[in-house]
Design a protein around this motif. Structure first.
Motif, PDB file in Angstrom:
ATOM      1  N   GLN A  34       0.847  -1.187   0.000  1.00 35.64           N
ATOM      2  CA  GLN A  34       0.000   0.000   0.000  1.00 35.64           C
ATOM      3  C   GLN A  34       0.887   1.243   0.000  1.00 35.64           C
ATOM      4  OE1 GLN A  34      -3.454  -0.205  -0.234  1.00 35.64           O
ATOM      5  NE2 GLN A  34      -2.858  -2.331  -0.632  1.00 35.64           N
ATOM      6  N   PRO A  35       0.414   2.372  -0.557  1.00 35.78           N
ATOM      7  CA  PRO A  35       1.250   3.568  -0.606  1.00 35.78           C
ATOM      8  C   PRO A  35       1.610   4.078   0.788  1.00 35.78           C
ATOM      9  CG  PRO A  35      -1.006   4.055  -1.298  1.00 35.78           C
ATOM     10  CD  PRO A  35      -0.897   2.579  -1.205  1.00 35.78           C
ATOM     11  N   GLY A  36       2.894   4.404   0.957  1.00 38.08           N
ATOM     12  CA  GLY A  36       3.359   4.985   2.204  1.00 38.08           C
ATOM     13  C   GLY A  36       3.250   6.496   2.176  1.00 38.08           C
ATOM     14  N   ALA A  37       3.847   7.141   3.145  1.00 36.41           N
ATOM     15  CA  ALA A  37       3.788   8.598   3.236  1.00 36.41           C
ATOM     16  C   ALA A  37       4.382   9.227   1.977  1.00 36.41           C
ATOM     17  CB  ALA A  37       4.546   9.082   4.468  1.00 36.41           C
ATOM     18  N   GLY A  38       3.651  10.161   1.396  1.00 30.35           N
ATOM     19  CA  GLY A  38       4.129  10.862   0.211  1.00 30.35           C
ATOM     20  C   GLY A  38       4.060  10.063  -1.065  1.00 30.35           C
ATOM     21  N   GLU A  39       3.326   8.954  -1.071  1.00 33.52           N
ATOM     22  CA  GLU A  39       3.272   8.067  -2.238  1.00 33.52           C
ATOM     23  C   GLU A  39       1.856   7.930  -2.780  1.00 33.52           C
ATOM     24  OE1 GLU A  39       7.070   5.316  -0.823  1.00 33.52           O
ATOM     25  OE2 GLU A  39       5.036   4.459  -0.812  1.00 33.52           O
ATOM     26  N   VAL A  40       1.776   7.551  -4.052  1.00 34.39           N
ATOM     27  CA  VAL A  40       0.506   7.452  -4.758  1.00 34.39           C
ATOM     28  C   VAL A  40       0.466   6.150  -5.542  1.00 34.39           C
ATOM     29  CG1 VAL A  40      -0.993   8.550  -6.475  1.00 34.39           C
ATOM     30  CG2 VAL A  40       0.433   9.968  -4.997  1.00 34.39           C
ATOM     31  N   LEU A  41      -0.633   5.431  -5.435  1.00 31.87           N
ATOM     32  CA  LEU A  41      -0.846   4.239  -6.251  1.00 31.87           C
ATOM     33  C   LEU A  41      -1.677   4.629  -7.454  1.00 31.87           C
ATOM     34  CD1 LEU A  41      -0.576   1.125  -6.568  1.00 31.87           C
ATOM     35  CD2 LEU A  41      -2.802   0.951  -5.410  1.00 31.87           C
ATOM     36  N   VAL A  42      -1.154   4.354  -8.659  1.00 31.18           N
ATOM     37  CA  VAL A  42      -1.805   4.745  -9.909  1.00 31.18           C
ATOM     38  C   VAL A  42      -2.133   3.500 -10.724  1.00 31.18           C
ATOM     39  CG1 VAL A  42      -1.540   6.002 -12.085  1.00 31.18           C
ATOM     40  CG2 VAL A  42      -0.587   6.948  -9.963  1.00 31.18           C
ATOM     41  N   ARG A  43      -3.374   3.409 -11.169  1.00 29.25           N
ATOM     42  CA  ARG A  43      -3.746   2.359 -12.124  1.00 29.25           C
ATOM     43  C   ARG A  43      -3.395   2.861 -13.519  1.00 29.25           C
ATOM     44  NH1 ARG A  43      -8.488   1.636 -14.984  1.00 29.25           N
ATOM     45  NH2 ARG A  43      -9.573   3.138 -13.648  1.00 29.25           N
ATOM     46  N   ILE A  44      -2.494   2.160 -14.194  1.00 24.26           N
ATOM     47  CA  ILE A  44      -2.033   2.594 -15.507  1.00 24.26           C
ATOM     48  C   ILE A  44      -3.113   2.294 -16.547  1.00 24.26           C
ATOM     49  CG2 ILE A  44      -0.249   2.370 -17.266  1.00 24.26           C
ATOM     50  CD1 ILE A  44       0.757   3.599 -14.685  1.00 24.26           C
ATOM     51  N   ARG A  45      -3.434   3.313 -17.347  1.00 24.19           N
ATOM     52  CA  ARG A  45      -4.418   3.138 -18.417  1.00 24.19           C
ATOM     53  C   ARG A  45      -3.751   3.075 -19.790  1.00 24.19           C
ATOM     54  NH1 ARG A  45      -8.999   7.367 -18.059  1.00 24.19           N
ATOM     55  NH2 ARG A  45      -9.974   5.888 -19.511  1.00 24.19           N
ATOM     56  N   ALA A  46      -2.612   3.754 -19.938  1.00 27.55           N
ATOM     57  CA  ALA A  46      -1.861   3.708 -21.195  1.00 27.55           C
ATOM     58  C   ALA A  46      -0.418   4.064 -20.899  1.00 27.55           C
ATOM     59  CB  ALA A  46      -2.446   4.674 -22.225  1.00 27.55           C
ATOM     60  N   ALA A  47       0.505   3.382 -21.593  1.00 30.74           N
ATOM     61  CA  ALA A  47       1.933   3.667 -21.451  1.00 30.74           C
ATOM     62  C   ALA A  47       2.574   3.503 -22.816  1.00 30.74           C
ATOM     63  CB  ALA A  47       2.583   2.724 -20.437  1.00 30.74           C
ATOM     64  N   SER A  48       3.552   4.344 -23.126  1.00 31.75           N
ATOM     65  CA  SER A  48       4.141   4.296 -24.464  1.00 31.75           C
ATOM     66  C   SER A  48       5.628   3.992 -24.415  1.00 31.75           C
ATOM     67  CB  SER A  48       3.876   5.595 -25.226  1.00 31.75           C
ATOM     68  OG  SER A  48       4.211   6.722 -24.464  1.00 31.75           O
ATOM     69  N   LEU A  49       6.084   3.391 -25.491  1.00 30.27           N
ATOM     70  CA  LEU A  49       7.459   2.897 -25.605  1.00 30.27           C
ATOM     71  C   LEU A  49       8.330   3.966 -26.240  1.00 30.27           C
ATOM     72  CD1 LEU A  49       9.366   0.434 -25.310  1.00 30.27           C
ATOM     73  CD2 LEU A  49       8.574  -0.320 -27.552  1.00 30.27           C
ATOM     74  N   CYS A  50       9.438   4.289 -25.575  1.00 29.08           N
ATOM     75  CA  CYS A  50      10.364   5.337 -25.991  1.00 29.08           C
ATOM     76  C   CYS A  50      11.733   4.713 -26.245  1.00 29.08           C
ATOM     77  CB  CYS A  50      10.441   6.386 -24.870  1.00 29.08           C
ATOM     78  SG  CYS A  50      11.741   7.610 -25.022  1.00 29.08           S
ATOM     79  N   ARG A  51      12.548   5.409 -27.041  1.00 24.86           N
ATOM     80  CA  ARG A  51      13.895   4.896 -27.319  1.00 24.86           C
ATOM     81  C   ARG A  51      14.728   4.780 -26.039  1.00 24.86           C
ATOM     82  NH1 ARG A  51      16.558   3.466 -31.702  1.00 24.86           N
ATOM     83  NH2 ARG A  51      14.740   4.022 -32.967  1.00 24.86           N
ATOM     84  N   SER A  52      14.434   5.567 -25.038  1.00 23.34           N
ATOM     85  CA  SER A  52      15.147   5.431 -23.766  1.00 23.34           C
ATOM     86  C   SER A  52      14.854   4.087 -23.104  1.00 23.34           C
ATOM     87  CB  SER A  52      14.769   6.578 -22.822  1.00 23.34           C
ATOM     88  OG  SER A  52      15.248   7.812 -23.316  1.00 23.34           O
ATOM     89  N   ASP A  53      13.649   3.562 -23.311  1.00 23.91           N
ATOM     90  CA  ASP A  53      13.349   2.218 -22.812  1.00 23.91           C
ATOM     91  C   ASP A  53      14.205   1.186 -23.542  1.00 23.91           C
ATOM     92  OD1 ASP A  53      11.192   3.160 -21.127  1.00 23.91           O
ATOM     93  OD2 ASP A  53       9.989   3.335 -22.945  1.00 23.91           O
ATOM     94  N   LEU A  54      14.357   1.369 -24.846  1.00 23.12           N
ATOM     95  CA  LEU A  54      15.192   0.455 -25.629  1.00 23.12           C
ATOM     96  C   LEU A  54      16.633   0.476 -25.133  1.00 23.12           C
ATOM     97  CD1 LEU A  54      15.501  -1.476 -28.062  1.00 23.12           C
ATOM     98  CD2 LEU A  54      15.847   0.551 -29.498  1.00 23.12           C
ATOM     99  N   SER A  55      17.128   1.650 -24.723  1.00 27.62           N
ATOM    100  CA  SER A  55      18.511   1.743 -24.251  1.00 27.62           C
ATOM    101  C   SER A  55      18.728   0.963 -22.963  1.00 27.62           C
ATOM    102  CB  SER A  55      18.910   3.207 -24.055  1.00 27.62           C
ATOM    103  OG  SER A  55      18.291   3.775 -22.912  1.00 27.62           O
ATOM    104  N   VAL A  56      17.672   0.772 -22.178  1.00 32.48           N
ATOM    105  CA  VAL A  56      17.779  -0.078 -20.984  1.00 32.48           C
ATOM    106  C   VAL A  56      17.909  -1.534 -21.405  1.00 32.48           C
ATOM    107  CG1 VAL A  56      16.742  -0.694 -18.772  1.00 32.48           C
ATOM    108  CG2 VAL A  56      16.323   1.564 -19.736  1.00 32.48           C
ATOM    109  N   VAL A  57      17.123  -1.922 -22.385  1.00 28.40           N
ATOM    110  CA  VAL A  57      17.127  -3.305 -22.862  1.00 28.40           C
ATOM    111  C   VAL A  57      18.462  -3.657 -23.512  1.00 28.40           C
ATOM    112  CG1 VAL A  57      16.037  -4.928 -24.475  1.00 28.40           C
ATOM    113  CG2 VAL A  57      14.626  -3.379 -23.113  1.00 28.40           C
ATOM    114  N   THR A  58      19.011  -2.739 -24.308  1.00 26.32           N
ATOM    115  CA  THR A  58      20.281  -3.006 -24.982  1.00 26.32           C
ATOM    116  C   THR A  58      21.467  -2.950 -24.022  1.00 26.32           C
ATOM    117  OG1 THR A  58      20.662  -0.677 -25.546  1.00 26.32           O
ATOM    118  CG2 THR A  58      19.410  -2.026 -27.133  1.00 26.32           C
TER     119      THR A  58
END
Length: 367
Positions: A34-58
């Motif tokens: 559960q979220p602690g102090a200063g934290e938020v739980l978000v239900r993700i509805r959409a997320a997009s793929l960026c080249r920075s994500d690819l750089s983590v994978v590579t």
């Protein structure tokens, strides 16, 4: 009681392509508290793929592993922890990849886009509130950029979530967390293009196209789109470019501004040749950390050039995300044009192949 969810888990970087076969991203069962102090739980509805994500994978940009990746998303607040004042359950939010703490030297000095505390937490794969929250069967899992957004839920520090107007489709809203902030923000904030000036944008991915939208919103009289692929020119012109060129045909020393969004040394070198005397070069592409350029200092001085980097588009996220979304609602920022594919979470590895091959703009995961 912990929450069970599915997310895209990277255990090992540097696996070979095609990713559809090597499967670097595992859709894994994970847990969140559960979220602690200063934290938020978000239900993700959409997320997009960026080249920075690819750089983590590579592995081009090393991060602590295992990690749930993803740093550009929109969702709905489910729960808030103690002390959270800016958000409440039911709020629609965009997640931003650099939490701005408001207390460090950079934040107090008017440069929250360089927040020291947020950057330090991101480098460790942790939240701004300290430590990690994701686990898999009790084992520690890191958060990409304080978000870990390629998952059904994200537990984030309060500054990582920005409230947005209701009714913006999440498939459009998500790209405002990175592509639009970085691209349009660079044109409007970092480069600070003035009405009537000219600008060239090198690299026509989602960020470069956002820079074109930002240059148009700034009132640039002439906007050139430059890329290796002529197939990208039609969209660039639809978004505001007045002309388009292959790199070898781009007119030299012709522009007040050059914005480099290709993330390559060649793109930066080209940008340096496109501005006239007294011009400004702004680079926001991120090549590998070891990439170096032999900048010639004499022309820099003799031509009075300004060269600068732009991180997060020099944006104050709680100011600029709502501002840019209002421009979207007014028709100035047609963010849907940046989305080339809509996919499921299970299709992420195939989407990585499309991104690596240059066959996609933003690919949005719909939950």
């Amino acid at each position: 009681m912990s929450l069970c969810l599915r997310g895209a888990l990277l255990r090992r970087s540097g696996l070979p392509r095609p990713y559809a076969q090597s499967r670097p991203l595992e859709i894994a069962e994970l847990e969140l508290p559960q979220p602690g102090a200063g934290e938020v739980l978000v239900r993700i509805r959409a997320a997009s793929l960026c080249r920075s994500d690819l750089s983590v994978v590579t592995g081009a940009r090393p991060w602590p592993l295992p990690m749930v990746i993803g740093h550009e998303a929109a969702g709905v607040v489910e729960k808030t922890g103690a002390g959270v004042a800016s958000l409440a359950p039911g709020d629609e939010v965009v997640l931003v990849y650099l939490p701005q703490c408001g207390a460090c030297a950079r934040c107090k000095g008017g440069q929250p886009w360089l927040c020291e505390a947020g950057a330090a937490a991101n480098r460790k794969g942790e939240l701004l509130t300290g430590g990690t929250r994701l686990t898999q069967r009790g084992g520690k899992v890191h958060h990409h950029m304080g978000l870990a957004a390629f998952a059904e839920y994200a537990l984030v520090a309060e500054p990582s979530a920005v409230k947005i107007p209701r009714g913006v489709p999440p498939q459009d809203a998500c790209v405002f967390g990175c592509a639009v902030l970085c691209g349009a923000g660079t044109a409007l904030n970092t480069a600070a293009i003035q009405k009537g000036q000219s600008a060239a944008v090198i690299g026509l991915g989602a960020v470069g196209l956002s820079a074109i939208m930002g240059a148009k919103a700034a009132g640039a009289a002439r906007i050139a789109a430059v890329d290796l692929l002529e197939s990208k020119f039609a969209l660039a012109r639809a978004l505001g470019a007045s002309e388009s060129f292959l790199p070898q045909a781009a007119p030299r020393a012709s522009f007040d501004h050059a914005i480099e969004a290709s993330g390559t040394l060649e793109g930066f070198e080209l940008a340096m040749t496109l501005v006239h005397r007294g011009g400004k070069v702004t680079t926001l592409g991120l090549p590998g950390p070891d990439a170096a350029h032999a900048l010639k200092l004499a022309p820099l001085v003799a031509d009075g050039l300004a060269v600068q980097g732009s991180y997060l588009g020099s944006c104050v996220t709680k100011r600029d995300v709502p501002r840019f979304l209002e421009m979207y609602r007014a028709g100035s920022f047609p963010a849907a044009s940046l989305v080339s594919h809509r996919i499921r979470l299970e299709e992420l590895n195939e989407a990585l192949d499309r991104l690596a091959e240059g066959g996609a703009l933003r690919q949005v995961i719909e939950f």
